[in-house]
Motif scaffolding. Structure first.
Motif, PDB file in Angstrom:
ATOM      1  N   ASP B  52      40.045  37.876  27.511  1.00 36.02           N
ATOM      2  CA  ASP B  52      40.667  38.850  26.612  1.00 36.02           C
ATOM      3  C   ASP B  52      41.399  38.152  25.487  1.00 36.02           C
ATOM      4  OD1 ASP B  52      41.518  40.884  29.476  1.00 36.02           O
ATOM      5  OD2 ASP B  52      39.825  41.072  28.072  1.00 36.02           O
ATOM      6  N   SER B  53      41.078  36.891  25.294  1.00 34.46           N
ATOM      7  CA  SER B  53      41.749  36.042  24.299  1.00 34.46           C
ATOM      8  C   SER B  53      43.231  35.862  24.577  1.00 34.46           C
ATOM      9  CB  SER B  53      41.579  36.612  22.875  1.00 34.46           C
ATOM     10  OG  SER B  53      40.222  36.712  22.554  1.00 34.46           O
ATOM     11  N   ALA B  54      43.658  36.211  25.786  1.00 34.56           N
ATOM     12  CA  ALA B  54      45.078  36.016  26.112  1.00 34.56           C
ATOM     13  C   ALA B  54      45.314  34.574  26.531  1.00 34.56           C
ATOM     14  CB  ALA B  54      45.474  36.968  27.238  1.00 34.56           C
ATOM     15  N   SER B  55      46.502  34.084  26.200  1.00 38.03           N
ATOM     16  CA  SER B  55      46.895  32.737  26.605  1.00 38.03           C
ATOM     17  C   SER B  55      47.493  32.834  28.000  1.00 38.03           C
ATOM     18  CB  SER B  55      47.957  32.237  25.618  1.00 38.03           C
ATOM     19  OG  SER B  55      47.885  30.876  25.496  1.00 38.03           O
ATOM     20  N   ILE B  56      46.915  32.187  28.963  1.00 32.74           N
ATOM     21  CA  ILE B  56      47.428  32.261  30.332  1.00 32.74           C
ATOM     22  C   ILE B  56      47.712  30.855  30.853  1.00 32.74           C
ATOM     23  CG2 ILE B  56      46.233  34.419  30.890  1.00 32.74           C
ATOM     24  CD1 ILE B  56      44.138  32.703  32.398  1.00 32.74           C
ATOM     25  N   GLY B  57      48.639  30.813  31.792  1.00 29.60           N
ATOM     26  CA  GLY B  57      48.906  29.528  32.433  1.00 29.60           C
ATOM     27  C   GLY B  57      47.974  29.357  33.624  1.00 29.60           C
ATOM     28  N   LEU B  58      47.864  28.138  34.058  1.00 32.51           N
ATOM     29  CA  LEU B  58      47.048  27.867  35.240  1.00 32.51           C
ATOM     30  C   LEU B  58      47.595  28.668  36.430  1.00 32.51           C
ATOM     31  CD1 LEU B  58      44.792  26.214  36.594  1.00 32.51           C
ATOM     32  CD2 LEU B  58      46.478  24.407  36.985  1.00 32.51           C
ATOM     33  N   ASP B  59      48.920  28.879  36.400  1.00 34.23           N
ATOM     34  CA  ASP B  59      49.547  29.554  37.539  1.00 34.23           C
ATOM     35  C   ASP B  59      49.612  31.065  37.351  1.00 34.23           C
ATOM     36  OD1 ASP B  59      53.036  28.949  36.583  1.00 34.23           O
ATOM     37  OD2 ASP B  59      51.262  29.566  35.435  1.00 34.23           O
ATOM     38  N   VAL B  60      48.661  31.593  36.577  1.00 38.06           N
ATOM     39  CA  VAL B  60      48.686  33.025  36.274  1.00 38.06           C
ATOM     40  C   VAL B  60      48.669  33.846  37.565  1.00 38.06           C
ATOM     41  CG1 VAL B  60      46.165  33.039  36.009  1.00 38.06           C
ATOM     42  CG2 VAL B  60      47.540  34.824  34.936  1.00 38.06           C
ATOM     43  N   PHE B  61      48.072  33.319  38.617  1.00 36.79           N
ATOM     44  CA  PHE B  61      47.963  34.100  39.853  1.00 36.79           C
ATOM     45  C   PHE B  61      48.897  33.594  40.938  1.00 36.79           C
ATOM     46  CE2 PHE B  61      44.956  36.745  38.192  1.00 36.79           C
ATOM     47  CZ  PHE B  61      43.726  36.174  37.876  1.00 36.79           C
ATOM     48  N   ARG B  62      49.943  32.858  40.558  1.00 32.79           N
ATOM     49  CA  ARG B  62      50.881  32.374  41.578  1.00 32.79           C
ATOM     50  C   ARG B  62      51.391  33.564  42.383  1.00 32.79           C
ATOM     51  NH1 ARG B  62      54.735  27.894  41.598  1.00 32.79           N
ATOM     52  NH2 ARG B  62      54.360  27.567  39.372  1.00 32.79           N
ATOM     53  N   GLY B  63      51.507  33.367  43.671  1.00 36.24           N
ATOM     54  CA  GLY B  63      51.937  34.461  44.532  1.00 36.24           C
ATOM     55  C   GLY B  63      50.775  35.133  45.239  1.00 36.24           C
ATOM     56  N   ALA B 120      31.480  38.942  28.152  1.00 31.31           N
ATOM     57  CA  ALA B 120      30.110  39.419  28.393  1.00 31.31           C
ATOM     58  C   ALA B 120      29.606  38.940  29.737  1.00 31.31           C
ATOM     59  CB  ALA B 120      29.210  38.920  27.261  1.00 31.31           C
ATOM     60  N   LEU B 121      29.930  37.735  30.056  1.00 32.04           N
ATOM     61  CA  LEU B 121      29.515  37.186  31.360  1.00 32.04           C
ATOM     62  C   LEU B 121      30.130  37.971  32.509  1.00 32.04           C
ATOM     63  CD1 LEU B 121      29.725  33.316  31.014  1.00 32.04           C
ATOM     64  CD2 LEU B 121      27.766  34.609  31.847  1.00 32.04           C
ATOM     65  N   ALA B 122      31.416  38.251  32.367  1.00 32.18           N
ATOM     66  CA  ALA B 122      32.108  38.987  33.434  1.00 32.18           C
ATOM     67  C   ALA B 122      31.451  40.339  33.642  1.00 32.18           C
ATOM     68  CB  ALA B 122      33.583  39.135  33.089  1.00 32.18           C
ATOM     69  N   ASP B 123      31.104  40.962  32.531  1.00 32.61           N
ATOM     70  CA  ASP B 123      30.425  42.265  32.627  1.00 32.61           C
ATOM     71  C   ASP B 123      29.066  42.110  33.272  1.00 32.61           C
ATOM     72  OD1 ASP B 123      31.668  43.474  29.415  1.00 32.61           O
ATOM     73  OD2 ASP B 123      32.542  43.445  31.425  1.00 32.61           O
ATOM     74  N   ALA B 124      28.349  41.099  32.839  1.00 30.38           N
ATOM     75  CA  ALA B 124      26.986  40.913  33.358  1.00 30.38           C
ATOM     76  C   ALA B 124      27.011  40.680  34.859  1.00 30.38           C
ATOM     77  CB  ALA B 124      26.309  39.748  32.643  1.00 30.38           C
ATOM     78  N   HIS B 125      28.038  39.994  35.326  1.00 30.40           N
ATOM     79  CA  HIS B 125      28.134  39.722  36.762  1.00 30.40           C
ATOM     80  C   HIS B 125      28.824  40.841  37.528  1.00 30.40           C
ATOM     81  CE1 HIS B 125      26.452  35.718  37.056  1.00 30.40           C
ATOM     82  NE2 HIS B 125      27.163  35.295  36.025  1.00 30.40           N
ATOM     83  N   HIS B 126      29.251  41.868  36.839  1.00 29.96           N
ATOM     84  CA  HIS B 126      29.919  43.018  37.470  1.00 29.96           C
ATOM     85  C   HIS B 126      31.076  42.597  38.355  1.00 29.96           C
ATOM     86  CE1 HIS B 126      26.616  45.419  36.001  1.00 29.96           C
ATOM     87  NE2 HIS B 126      25.748  44.664  36.640  1.00 29.96           N
ATOM     88  N   VAL B 127      31.939  41.794  37.783  1.00 31.31           N
ATOM     89  CA  VAL B 127      33.078  41.381  38.598  1.00 31.31           C
ATOM     90  C   VAL B 127      34.230  42.355  38.385  1.00 31.31           C
ATOM     91  CG1 VAL B 127      32.389  38.973  38.514  1.00 31.31           C
ATOM     92  CG2 VAL B 127      34.024  39.837  36.837  1.00 31.31           C
ATOM     93  N   ASP B 128      35.124  42.362  39.346  1.00 27.86           N
ATOM     94  CA  ASP B 128      36.290  43.234  39.270  1.00 27.86           C
ATOM     95  C   ASP B 128      37.327  42.580  38.373  1.00 27.86           C
ATOM     96  OD1 ASP B 128      38.649  44.434  41.816  1.00 27.86           O
ATOM     97  OD2 ASP B 128      38.517  44.773  39.645  1.00 27.86           O
ATOM     98  N   VAL B 129      37.356  42.972  37.101  1.00 29.64           N
ATOM     99  CA  VAL B 129      38.214  42.262  36.142  1.00 29.64           C
ATOM    100  C   VAL B 129      39.695  42.452  36.424  1.00 29.64           C
ATOM    101  CG1 VAL B 129      36.483  42.245  34.326  1.00 29.64           C
ATOM    102  CG2 VAL B 129      38.105  44.155  34.474  1.00 29.64           C
ATOM    103  N   ALA B 130      40.012  43.357  37.335  1.00 27.33           N
ATOM    104  CA  ALA B 130      41.417  43.465  37.712  1.00 27.33           C
ATOM    105  C   ALA B 130      41.854  42.241  38.500  1.00 27.33           C
ATOM    106  CB  ALA B 130      41.634  44.733  38.533  1.00 27.33           C
ATOM    107  N   ARG B 131      40.889  41.617  39.190  1.00 31.98           N
ATOM    108  CA  ARG B 131      41.265  40.475  40.025  1.00 31.98           C
ATOM    109  C   ARG B 131      40.592  39.171  39.613  1.00 31.98           C
ATOM    110  NH1 ARG B 131      39.448  40.413  44.586  1.00 31.98           N
ATOM    111  NH2 ARG B 131      37.814  41.958  44.300  1.00 31.98           N
TER     112      ARG B 131
END
Lengths: 499, 198, 221
Positions: B52-63, B120-131
């Motif tokens: 989403d062009s967002a800047s995220i840290g490696l630890d975006v999913f900490r927790g 586009a890749l995420a869509d093509a692979h039908h992944v759950d973009v929430a996770r």
């Protein structure tokens, strides 16, 4: 009474019913107990045991086990500078600190957990490929280890046999050429039959920048390795590793088993023990056993188990019978056998006597000796005289004053034919007078010459230098030799058979 | 009769005695032990750009427990395999564990795997973009991440990358608790680690 | 007036001369390597790899250099470094976190060893530089840069490169080709250059956290 019985029967029946549900008869209980004991024994046997490793030429003891085990093997790789010949050193890459690497001994079916440690001071990464492993790379991809680190992997030793292990890190040829190889023995389930002596010998070829015996620290020469022109071909990593005070030992009567490996990298070995025949050879370390083998081929990256019994005391050389390697590159080791002589098998006494050209004493012409004419005898006798008698009596027949009597014109010779036959057969000692001159010497018996030769020589002497006399026949010599009275002279027919 | 019944009772009670109790069977080798957890990787403090062009840290999913891997979008073979393996891991988890799980896929090809391409890749692979998050970073950033995860990669002259396939499971603090570099190996250790992460 | 012009000209000239001798912002003198190519020892495709012009330290980073760095950046000292960045043996040859001590390998002017890739990279970044790529390092090594460019100690300790974990070196360690996407058979270009083989093999055995007794680094830009 009936009421009591009825009242009792209820709880009893209930008790019987309940206990029958929980009933376990003796046999079931004993079987369960046996199962538990079996599981306990299996658990005990499944406890990891530490594999005992040895350096060549020692071999670890046979595993005294009747079932498979989980064996933990620790091997450390060390890059070390060691002597390769008297005044020459080389930087070897080793399993355990020596060449060849340590001997591993397990049993078919064992699970082997191998820990590979790479000493921190080493410069190179290393790994291990064991030929006893069934699986990709023989373990190499899983054990690629940087210096100062350790890896491990586990495999099952599916097949019995004697297997090479070696480093397979790139450049592989160089790692092997620097000495990174050893042997792992996977015993059959019933174990190898016990013998008195077991030894570990491993051949390898080495490639140095300098020539054979060039002094000092020698570098690896990759071009010589590619051209397969080794500087050294050695047993156990150094010249003299198995000779002199490092020789192997055995006693007469010992059954000797040698686990022989060939790390290469390039040369195939023609392994032979001089003076011994291998009673049994596990060809290429596998299950095919050959008997009565003199020299066995051990492929590069292969092995063999040879067995023989020491029967005669002495020193036995182990060689690569591509023989220039033994004499000019160092491929020789020694087994010293002590014990009583076995003269029936090998006569210890050396018999030595002079030999001159011509047939030997006991060489007999095929068939009956054909009678020669006198002329033929004289001609033949001249040759015998020249090679045997002339040394003392001189080609001229004149002898040497005060030493050897003359034959030319000798009254002594011509006076008595029987006497001269006796002299050539039995020798003569003591004072005699020949042509007025006194002689007192020793003439040695010439009984090692054949009847023909003696007859011809005497005939020659009795008819040369002006002497004229009757011939002497082979039969006369034979009879005198046997101590029988001489036969009458044979009158030959006019036609003598020609040879 | 009474005697008979009494005898019967006695014989029942004194049934064949086996040895008392079970012989203690020592547990020998444990089942495949999960490797001791690595130190947390989040101190690496890398900054990535996601789909989403967002800047995220490696630890975006900490927790959260995280499945992390590296790939590139133009990958012909192995990378679709990575995605499918991760979906397999997810499918094997109970619903509540799966809801808590996050997936971070980082491309080492920032030139071609722009946020648009990643999306586009995420869509093509039908992944759950929430996770799931696809992301990339500078050459220096992705090289550091690869080094931390034990990913080897190299850009060939033709733009095809040579790389190994590594799937790692991180615990909530970012420690690697399971790792597989063999695409043909069973996923059980990864599933077990994802399931049991505290 | 004339004097001033002379002075300016002289100062400018002197400054130009100074900059021409590569007086760098960081302490270590560097060599300028022109654009060229090198032949990798293991090739999967092209036998000759082009390498753009770059600069590289003439000598490996020393213990003294690295000590200055950890004193200025405490998070990279032996006591404080995050475990993810280095194994426990990090800078183990020094007497303590801040003192080199008397061990031979800890001598101030000897190449620093027992540093991980992360630490080496951090040092270079802190000095406005970066780690050389494998292509750059190999170009220097194979072009006899010691002779031509005054780059020293190329056969002393091993040295980190930025992309040591490139999969083309996987074949050096006997890895299953099947586990590498995009893998093709790698052929050796020169079977006798075993020193180059050794470098490739060593790199492929490393992980970024590793520290080795024989592994140091130098920087490039």
């Amino acid at each position: 009474m009936n009421r009591w019985l009825f009242a009792l029967s209820m709880p009893v029946t209930t008790a019987v019913l309940i206990s029958s549900l929980a009933w376990r008869d003796c046999r079931t209980i004993r079987r369960e107990e046996a199962d538990r004991n079996e599981r306990a024994a299996a658990a005990e046997a499944a406890k990891p045991i530490r594999g005992k490793l040895t350096f060549a030429p020692e071999v670890p003891p046979a595993p005294q086990r009747t079932r498979e085990a989980h064996v933990v093997v620790d091997i450390e790789v060390k890059e070390v500078t060691l002597p390769i010949a008297d005044e020459t050193t080389y930087t070897f890459w080793t399993f355990g600190g020596r060449v060849p690497g340590q001997f591993i001994r397990v049993r078919q079916g064992d699970t082997v957990e191998l820990h590979l440690k790479n000493a921190p001071g080493n410069r190179m990464p290393h790994n291990i490929d064991l030929h006893a492993v069934t699986g990709p790379g023989g373990g190499a991809p899983r054990t690629f280890t940087a210096p100062g680190h350790e890896t491990e992997f586990t495999f099952q030793a599916l097949r019995q046999g004697l297997y090479v292990y070696h480093c397979a890190a790139a450049p592989v040829g160089m790692h092997i050429a620097n000495g990174m190889y050893g042997l792992i023995l996977v015993e059959p389930p019933e174990g190898l039959p016990p013998v008195e002596r077991e030894y570990y010998v491993m051949q390898g070829d080495f490639y140095t920048a300098g020539g054979y015996h060039a002094a000092g620290l020698q570098a690896f020469d990759v071009q010589k390795a590619i051209d397969e022109k080794p500087t050294y071909v050695l047993f156990n990593g150094a010249e003299g590793a198995l000779t002199g005070k490092n020789a192997l030992h055995a006693n007469v009567g010992d059954r000797i088993r040698i686990f022989v490996g060939n790390g290469g990298p390039n040369m195939v070995s023609s392994f032979h023990v001089i003076g011994a025949i291998f009673d049994r050879v596990h060809r290429e370390g596998g299950s095919t056993v050959e008997s009565d083998v003199q020299t066995t081929l051990i492929p590069s990256g292969g092995a063999a188990i040879v067995e023989f019994t020491a029967k005669v005391p002495g020193e036995y050389a182990m060689v690569d019978h591509s023989i220039f390697r033994a004499f000019n590159k160092g491929a020789v080791g020694s087994i010293v056998v002590d014990g009583p002589q076995a003269p029936d098998v090998y006569a210890a006494q050396t018999i030595e006597r002079p030999y001159t050209e011509g047939p030997t004493a006991f060489a007999e012409a095929p068939g009956e000796p054909k009678p020669k004419t006198k002329e033929e005898q004289i001609e033949a006798g001249a040759k015998v005289f020249a090679t045997t008698c002339a040394a003392c009596h001189q080609p001229s027949g004149r002898g040497l004053a005060n030493a050897f009597p003359p034959l030319a014109g000798s009254d002594y010779l011509m006076a008595d034919k029987e006497r001269s036959i006796g002299i050539v057969l039995r020798g003569l000692k003591g004072p005699i007078s020949v042509n007025g001159a006194a002689f007192d010497g020793i003439m040695p018996p010439q009984s090692h010459l054949s009847d023909d030769d003696l007859a011809n020589a005497l005939t020659f002497a009795r008819n040369s230098w002006g002497n004229k006399g009757e011939e002497v026949t082979a039969e006369e010599i034979a009879a005198a030799r046997a101590g029988k009275p001489l036969p009458k002279s044979n009158h030959r027919g006019a036609t003598a058979s020609l040879h | 009769m009474k005697v008979f019944l009494l005898l019967l009772l006695v014989s029942l009670l004194s049934a064949c005695k086996g040895s008392n109790g079970d012989v203690a069977t020592t547990s020998t080798h444990a089942a495949t032990v999960a490797a001791p957890a690595s130190p947390p990787i989040y101190p690496l403090a890398l900054t990535l750009t996601d789909f989403d062009s967002a800047s995220i840290g490696l630890d975006v999913f900490r927790g959260h427990p995280v499945v992390v891997s590296m790939f590139y979008g133009s990958c012909p073979a192995a990378c679709p395999l990575i995605v499918s393996h991760i979906k397999e891991i997810e499918a094997a988890l109970p619903g509540d564990v799966r809801a808590d799980l996050r997936v971070l896929l980082v491309s080492f090809d920032p030139d071609r795997d722009t946020p648009t391409a990643l999306h586009a890749l995420a869509d093509a692979h039908h992944v759950d973009v929430a996770r799931w998050r696809f992301a990339t970073g500078s050459d220096d950033t992705v090289r550091q991440l690869a080094n931390v995860l034990g990913v080897d990669y190299r850009r060939g002259e033709d733009g095809i990358f040579s790389h190994n396939s590594v799937i790692s499971v991180l615990d909530r603090e970012g420690r690697v608790v399971a790792r597989s570099d063999d695409p043909s190996a069973p996923l059980d250790p990864l599933i077990a680690a994802a399931r049991s992460t505290r | 007036m004339k004097h001033r012009r002379h002075l300016i000209a002289w100062t400018l000239g002197f400054a130009a001369a100074l900059s021409a001798t590569d007086a760098p912002a960081s302490p270590a003198p560097m060599a300028a390597i022109p654009a060229g190519s090198y032949r990798p020892i293991l090739v999967t495709g092209a036998k000759s790899i082009p390498v753009a012009a770059f600069r590289i330290d003439r000598a490996p980073v020393t213990n003294a250099d690295f000590l200055r760095f950890v004193q200025a950046h405490r998070e990279w000292s032996r006591e404080q470094i995050a475990p993810i960045y280095a194994e426990p043996g990090y800078l183990g040859h020094w007497q303590s976190a801040d003192v080199l001590g008397g061990a031979p390998r800890a001598a101030p002017d000897r190449p620093v060893v027992q540093v991980s890739w992360f630490a080496a990279r951090a040092y270079c970044v802190a000095n406005g530089k970066r780690l050389p790529t494998e292509a750059e390092w190999e170009r220097v090594a194979t072009a006899r840069a010691d002779k031509f460019f005054g780059v020293r100690d190329l056969e002393g300790v091993w040295e980190w490169v930025n992309d040591f974990n490139n999969a083309a070196t996987a074949f050096a360690n006997g890895s299953d080709a099947m586990r590498f996407c995009g893998a093709t058979a790698a052929n050796a270009t020169d079977a006798t250059d075993f020193i180059a083989f050794e470098r490739v093999a060593l790199r492929s055995s490393l992980r970024a956290r590793f520290v080795l007794e024989n592994l140091g680094f130098r920087c490039a830009s």
